[in-house]
Write an enzyme that holds these catalytic residues in place. Sequence first.
Site, PDB file in Angstrom:
ATOM      1  CB  CYS A 163      -0.912   0.008   1.213  1.00  0.00           C
ATOM      2  SG  CYS A 163      -1.744  -1.555   1.486  1.00  0.00           S
ATOM      3  CG  HIS A 175      -5.636   1.299  -1.334  1.00  0.00           C
ATOM      4  ND1 HIS A 175      -4.489   1.970  -1.690  1.00  0.00           N
ATOM      5  CD2 HIS A 175      -5.280   0.425  -0.349  1.00  0.00           C
ATOM      6  CE1 HIS A 175      -3.482   1.514  -0.955  1.00  0.00           C
ATOM      7  NE2 HIS A 175      -3.928   0.581  -0.141  1.00  0.00           N
TER       8      HIS A 175
END
Lengths: 397, 173
Positions: A89, A343
């Site tokens: 991430c 995301h």
Amino acid sequence: MAKRTNAVILGGGVSKFGVRQAHLLDMIQEAAKACSDDIPALKPTDIDGLIVCTTLAGRHSNALNTAPLVVHRLGLRPTSICIRLDTLCAGSNSGIIVAKGLVESGISDIVLVTGAEKVYLPQRWETNYTQLMVNDHDWDSAMGLGVPPPFFAMIARMHMKRYGTTKEQMAHVSVANYNYGSTNPNAHFYPRTLTIEEALSARLIADPFTLFDCCPLSDGASAVIITSEERAKDLSDRPLVYIRGTGQHATHSMSAGWPGETPAEWPHLKKAAEVAYKNARVSPKDIDVAQVHDCFTISQIIEMEELGFCQKGEGGDYVASGAINIDGERPINTDGGLISCGHPFGASGARQSLELCKQLQGRAINQVKDPKIALAHNLSGASAQHTVVIYGTEPVE
Amino acid sequence: MADIQKAQIEGTPALDGRYISEMDMWPLECQEFNRNYQFYDNLREGRFTTTKCQKCGYIAFPPGVICPKCWSDDLEWVDLPQRARVVAFTETQAGAPIGFEPPLIMAWLDFGKDSPLKHLLGRIINCPEGKLKEGDEVKFVVFDVPAHPIEVKRETKICDRVYYAFEPVEKAA
Ligand SMILES: [Zn+2]
């Protein structure tokens, strides 16, 4: 190697995030095109360094050594660095940390940091298999701890129990971020807005989370240019945005090694932030605007605490006070954050940093009044690793 | 033998079996792939174990080939506590990973202050939805998971596999 210059973020571009009818390399080309539109004087062949930040490229796009593919598709001729980087991430903010070191040491001149993921496969449920690979597969994931909502839901329940945080306080995060994202055409959920009532009455995902407490997985790509202040002046007339300080910290890979007393305490983020603040010669009170990793509403609440924006345990009160709104003391996630933008793991960091670049140059859509110092933060996976990058309108010293 | 090879090359049941998925939910536990195979062999005997450093005394989890504190490779297998208390937990309502039957219950477990393994996020099984409470005592439990075939000297060998989770000590009525 002695520091030779100050690294700056010059500008960049982002593809549309969402469930895309596009290949990984299509979206990287889109982000590069947007980056080129943002910095018209930049020629592809000026770029001497390439860092491609992606996690799923290997499994979902069958593209393991991804950097040469990007070189070919973007017409680059890198001579100083040409690598793929994976910190899940935090991918492209990690890439920015590496690029800063390369530029300031004189190894690289102009570095393109691009992040991209093609998340969705022909069978969307297969994405949930992949999630078992991005944590500690053999230990936590084999327990079923692969999909993020259960893990972060448990963190939320722990935070509610220990600090009295409420579902309504969490809803303040999703409302703020959806409303910021409603003005960002590249956001996954653009132009959706949200009210507290809608957030609280949505369907349950994992108690206490409803649908709007969770960011979506998204396809998408981002690209930013990191270069020296001297080269930046050649390429653009915009105000310079310096990468003042960075920090990255990890202590464990699985739940058994959790560094905090409980999952509601994130001392590894506190440590990463301390390092970044020290290197940037600033303190939490100096941060005028921030982009933090709101994979879930509770994440943003805990990050407010561990980044030092409020006392430990008071993150719920802080977000509900309006401090994070555009007219608040410290606007957070002004482009919509992960909750509205979505995301695509490796792409999120550069998306955040580009928004901060625009904020410090005075050209953001949701422009904060005259900011001087800005902070970007990512967590990776099940909060295994924390990454902090601090920007400013002046260099350190 | 023919049946095994057929099983290996079959696609997923979805999309008429024409779409190949290669994900494996479980560890490669056997000696051919894993120097910590002893952990899984111990599971088969009902033991929850890990490696302890003979040089500095550190008990690591998960087990390894060296000690993460001092990098010594002089290790021994030791048993871990099999009972823990539920500090907090969550039951997944939607989106459990493929292969995990709902309710997927994850709990933050406290093994006690004298345990070398203080905390773990553990899966709770054999527990109906809505029955688990904070403070409940749970115990270690081992179960079979799908075997996988491997090629050993052009022969196909089947590797049986097991895994572990936790279940309530007092079964819900
Ligand atoms: Zn040792």
